[in-house]
Design a protein around this motif. Sequence first.
Motif, PDB file in Angstrom:
ATOM      1  N   SER A  55     -10.230  -1.652   3.076  1.00 47.54           N
ATOM      2  CA  SER A  55      -9.294  -2.598   4.335  1.00 47.54           C
ATOM      3  C   SER A  55      -9.431  -2.806   4.912  1.00 47.54           C
ATOM      4  N   ALA A  56     -10.464  -3.040   5.660  1.00 43.52           N
ATOM      5  CA  ALA A  56     -11.211  -3.139   6.920  1.00 43.52           C
ATOM      6  C   ALA A  56     -11.739  -4.814   6.234  1.00 43.52           C
ATOM      7  N   VAL A  57     -12.918  -4.476   5.806  1.00 49.26           N
ATOM      8  CA  VAL A  57     -13.312  -5.919   4.171  1.00 49.26           C
ATOM      9  C   VAL A  57     -11.656  -6.909   3.956  1.00 49.26           C
ATOM     10  N   GLY A  58     -10.517  -6.421   3.535  1.00 50.65           N
ATOM     11  CA  GLY A  58      -9.480  -6.912   3.684  1.00 50.65           C
ATOM     12  C   GLY A  58      -9.146  -7.323   4.408  1.00 50.65           C
TER      13      GLY A  58
ATOM     14  N   SER B   6       1.643  -1.603  17.671  1.00 49.09           N
ATOM     15  CA  SER B   6       0.597  -0.707  17.125  1.00 49.09           C
ATOM     16  C   SER B   6      -0.545  -0.509  17.076  1.00 49.09           C
ATOM     17  N   TYR B   7      -1.613  -1.080  17.836  1.00 48.65           N
ATOM     18  CA  TYR B   7      -3.040  -0.929  17.816  1.00 48.65           C
ATOM     19  C   TYR B   7      -2.919   0.012  18.948  1.00 48.65           C
ATOM     20  N   ALA B   8      -2.349  -0.111  19.955  1.00 51.31           N
ATOM     21  CA  ALA B   8      -1.879   1.077  20.969  1.00 51.31           C
ATOM     22  C   ALA B   8      -1.440   1.955  20.973  1.00 51.31           C
TER      23      ALA B   8
ATOM     24  N   GLN C 151      -0.795   9.487   7.746  1.00 49.59           N
ATOM     25  CA  GLN C 151      -0.223   8.932   6.798  1.00 49.59           C
ATOM     26  C   GLN C 151       0.333   7.019   8.203  1.00 49.59           C
ATOM     27  N   ILE C 152       0.231   7.896   9.536  1.00 46.06           N
ATOM     28  CA  ILE C 152       0.645   6.894  10.058  1.00 46.06           C
ATOM     29  C   ILE C 152      -0.299   5.686  10.413  1.00 46.06           C
ATOM     30  N   LEU C 153      -1.091   6.515  10.610  1.00 44.85           N
ATOM     31  CA  LEU C 153      -2.551   5.349  10.577  1.00 44.85           C
ATOM     32  C   LEU C 153      -2.835   4.577   9.504  1.00 44.85           C
ATOM     33  N   ILE C 154      -2.891   5.241   8.202  1.00 44.81           N
ATOM     34  CA  ILE C 154      -2.676   4.769   7.116  1.00 44.81           C
ATOM     35  C   ILE C 154      -2.044   3.508   7.281  1.00 44.81           C
ATOM     36  N   SER C 155      -0.217   3.534   7.855  1.00 39.44           N
ATOM     37  CA  SER C 155       0.770   2.751   7.857  1.00 39.44           C
ATOM     38  C   SER C 155       0.338   1.664   8.164  1.00 39.44           C
ATOM     39  N   PHE C 156       0.068   2.041   9.882  1.00 41.08           N
ATOM     40  CA  PHE C 156      -0.746   0.232  10.422  1.00 41.08           C
ATOM     41  C   PHE C 156      -1.520  -0.102  10.073  1.00 41.08           C
ATOM     42  N   ARG C 157      -2.874   0.627   8.859  1.00 36.54           N
ATOM     43  CA  ARG C 157      -3.572  -0.380   8.615  1.00 36.54           C
ATOM     44  C   ARG C 157      -3.546  -1.081   7.222  1.00 36.54           C
ATOM     45  N   SER C 158      -2.584  -0.591   6.256  1.00 36.48           N
ATOM     46  CA  SER C 158      -1.784  -0.877   5.549  1.00 36.48           C
ATOM     47  C   SER C 158      -0.803  -2.679   6.220  1.00 36.48           C
TER      48      SER C 158
ATOM     49  N   SER D 205       0.818  -0.986  -0.279  1.00 34.52           N
ATOM     50  CA  SER D 205      -0.234   0.082  -0.236  1.00 34.52           C
ATOM     51  C   SER D 205       1.172   1.203  -0.251  1.00 34.52           C
ATOM     52  N   THR D 206       1.235   2.228  -1.059  1.00 36.85           N
ATOM     53  CA  THR D 206       1.971   3.432  -1.260  1.00 36.85           C
ATOM     54  C   THR D 206       0.529   4.569  -1.122  1.00 36.85           C
ATOM     55  N   PHE D 207       0.954   5.123  -0.543  1.00 35.39           N
ATOM     56  CA  PHE D 207      -1.124   6.297  -0.867  1.00 35.39           C
ATOM     57  C   PHE D 207      -0.739   8.087  -1.190  1.00 35.39           C
ATOM     58  N   SER D 208      -1.169   8.014  -2.346  1.00 39.94           N
ATOM     59  CA  SER D 208      -0.397   9.685  -2.433  1.00 39.94           C
ATOM     60  C   SER D 208      -0.727  10.897  -1.819  1.00 39.94           C
ATOM     61  N   LEU D 209       0.167  11.366  -0.327  1.00 38.14           N
ATOM     62  CA  LEU D 209      -0.670  11.950  -0.221  1.00 38.14           C
ATOM     63  C   LEU D 209      -0.252  13.752  -0.295  1.00 38.14           C
ATOM     64  N   PRO D 210      -0.923  15.206  -0.011  1.00 33.35           N
ATOM     65  CA  PRO D 210      -0.971  16.013  -1.116  1.00 33.35           C
ATOM     66  C   PRO D 210       0.835  16.021  -0.809  1.00 33.35           C
ATOM     67  N   GLN D 211       1.099  17.262  -1.912  1.00 40.01           N
ATOM     68  CA  GLN D 211       2.300  17.323  -1.512  1.00 40.01           C
ATOM     69  C   GLN D 211       3.199  18.054  -0.848  1.00 40.01           C
ATOM     70  N   SER D 212       3.104  18.616   0.471  1.00 44.80           N
ATOM     71  CA  SER D 212       3.961  19.122   0.904  1.00 44.80           C
ATOM     72  C   SER D 212       4.288  18.217   2.144  1.00 44.80           C
ATOM     73  N   LEU D 213       3.273  16.998   2.119  1.00 40.85           N
ATOM     74  CA  LEU D 213       3.165  16.012   2.994  1.00 40.85           C
ATOM     75  C   LEU D 213       4.329  14.635   2.575  1.00 40.85           C
ATOM     76  N   LYS D 214       4.626  14.259   0.962  1.00 43.08           N
ATOM     77  CA  LYS D 214       5.606  13.560   0.474  1.00 43.08           C
ATOM     78  C   LYS D 214       7.109  13.364   1.169  1.00 43.08           C
ATOM     79  N   ASP D 215       7.062  12.003   1.083  1.00 41.84           N
ATOM     80  CA  ASP D 215       7.817  11.586   1.974  1.00 41.84           C
ATOM     81  C   ASP D 215       9.471  12.120   0.817  1.00 41.84           C
ATOM     82  N   ASN D 216      10.420  12.519   0.897  1.00 43.52           N
ATOM     83  CA  ASN D 216      11.254  12.544   0.476  1.00 43.52           C
ATOM     84  C   ASN D 216      12.233  11.442   0.204  1.00 43.52           C
ATOM     85  N   ILE D 217      12.339  10.776  -1.264  1.00 43.63           N
ATOM     86  CA  ILE D 217      12.893   9.628  -1.593  1.00 43.63           C
ATOM     87  C   ILE D 217      14.033   9.926  -0.944  1.00 43.63           C
ATOM     88  N   ILE D 218      15.159   8.473  -0.670  1.00 45.28           N
ATOM     89  CA  ILE D 218      16.193   8.375  -0.526  1.00 45.28           C
ATOM     90  C   ILE D 218      17.075   7.141  -0.899  1.00 45.28           C
TER      91      ILE D 218
END
Length: 732
Positions: A288-291, A199-201, A232-239, A39-52
Amino acid sequence: MGSASSSMSSVKLHETRPTMTSTNRSGSQLPPSGQAQVSTFSLPQSLKDNIINESVHADTRESATDRNEIITRNDNISNLKTDSVDENYEKTSQSLFEEDRLDNKKEEDEDTSCSEFERTLSELDLSEAELQSALKLFKEHSKLRKDMKKATECMLSFKSSSHMRSLLKELEQIFFHLSHTERTTFGDFLSCLKFGKESYAKYVSFLRAENSEHFTDSFIENDENDNLYIVQILISFRSLWWNFSDCSIMFGSQLVSEIGIIQELIHNIVSLTGVEGNKLKHSFTFESAVGILHNLAKLPGSRQTFRDMKLVEILAKFLNFENQPKVTMLVLMVLSLIIDEHQTHLLTSHDSVFDLMMSLTKRALQFANHRCEGFSVEELIQAMTGLSRNDSVKSVLVQKGILNLVPSILTEGNEIEKEASVKLLWELSFDPRNKVTIEKNKSIMQAVRDLSKNINRKIARSAQGMLWVIGMEKDKGLPDTKPAKLPTEKESKPSTGHVMVSYNWSDQKKLLEICEFLRNRGYKIWMDIDNIQGSTLQAMAEAVEQADVVIICMSEKYKESPNCRSEAEYAFCLQKPIVPLLMQYEYKPDGWLGILLGTKLFFNFSGKYPFEKKINELTKEIGSRGKFLDNQSQDSTDGPIIKTVIPALDKTPDAHPQHAFHVKNWMQENNLTEFVNLQFLTTEHLQFLKKVSLRAPEFYYNFMVDFISGKVSSEDLTRLMLVTNALESVPR
């Protein structure tokens, strides 16, 4: 519905699609098996991670100069040869010494690395057992060590929240780069670190920071959200829950044990009840819930929990989206795993869902990749098979025309599709009316007969199983009556039959313990321990026919297995005395299994009661049925049968043979020539193994697997014989 995947052209997070296997829902191809996207999600430009970008520095080496150009020519040829030999010897010795030094250094570095990693693990809140399990995986899988260190670093970040977002993203990328087997190992490692619980905590704490109790799509849709870092952290946990629950049973089991996660996912679905279908189609919260719930529903222990939490009834409310096949199929795939006989009216009341499955299958067959709306032919057939485990669905599928679709799949489909289709036919054939209809369909019967000889053993086994069910009563002339009542201990009379154990392989470990106890009490036991791969239906039939008593080991897995059903119903038709054992905690048999067993007294071996108490009760119930006669030795050729893929030793030499015995002749007579290592055994070896197979079947099985593969030798067996024989002289 396995793991989440990315839709790289997405602009919004909610446009991300999950995958069932190796293709996303839009039908576009993903990387090969073992390389499904995360799961990789496109966020608003201001929050895109820098690619290392990590640069990889390749070591360069100079080519070795030809030795003939280094050696100084000498007019004396013999001296040249002598000097060359001496130099070669010196260089070879030096090279071997250097290799040994490097090997030793590598071992020292490895020991240091493991020690350092153990210290890092100790910083986590792990029990000793969890720490040692994680360390064991780290030592055994050197290729995954870098990734395991990253996972541990991520877990440590939960304490300080430092770099948590970037580390979670790295875990998602790790999933992308691993093979399927590596994903399973990595998921197991995460469960050792208690990723599900921890992660749930953190998930709950971040929800509270958003002044919310539950995740919703509004988090994703709001570009003005000041806390998109948290989103984005919440999305990562679910993914990550979604991805790794698809490949690791340990990881999935840990999520199931965290009841808060299940409650959160079910609440997500409930909150979307009544939402317009097109919005559901693009809802990350819903998918994601059903998956995740679909992946967890594959674990038999979770299903009753889901039923108790009314998940079947909740999902049934989403079956009326005829114009949104994706939404309906996502729901049907979960229901195919958790719906039981008492709930099928919720399914059959939505008659159109069966038409939908047929239509999607027919359309998928017309596309080159055999997919429609993102669902493959295999997935659609598997969903129908799961639903048809409930007897009331079997006739509906046939009425809707499934038999018109199957012939082309059986002859033209790929191996996975053929296997899925013949399993569906096997399941459908248990319905008496379907049985007649299938038998009259010449194209299906001919295709299944051909597949019964297929080199793919899974396909052949399922085809043979269907043919067996179709012809069972006709071939045997069996009466439609109830099985005989089990005599009491006083009424029982000794006979030459055995006690047959009919069970699902998932309960094998406990059953081996039970069977060993019964064998020590003088019972002859027939138990197939090869996980159904190498056994034949003919062997099963003979085992039932020769049984004095049939023990049926009840569990949800047993009820779902067509192989187990074939055994149980055949024993029922032959009026064999049946003794039920409960193997799954709180399981209540329904459907065909509930009808077959009726109100029979069962013996609970699910762990609820002490083993000694229940095994003594079981022994009393069986009485003298299946026991050795007084003049019959437990080491005789008529002794207990443990059927395995390992060569059976029921025709091994007697201790005092009347004729000369030759091992190679014995191998040829019993079709064992493919096991070439057997030729190195002596008559004494075989006699010893014969006794071991009866007295310690599990040890025998494991030893023979190692012997045939070459891990142990005949010399190892000789040493074992010497020690074992010496033990006979030890006083009691």
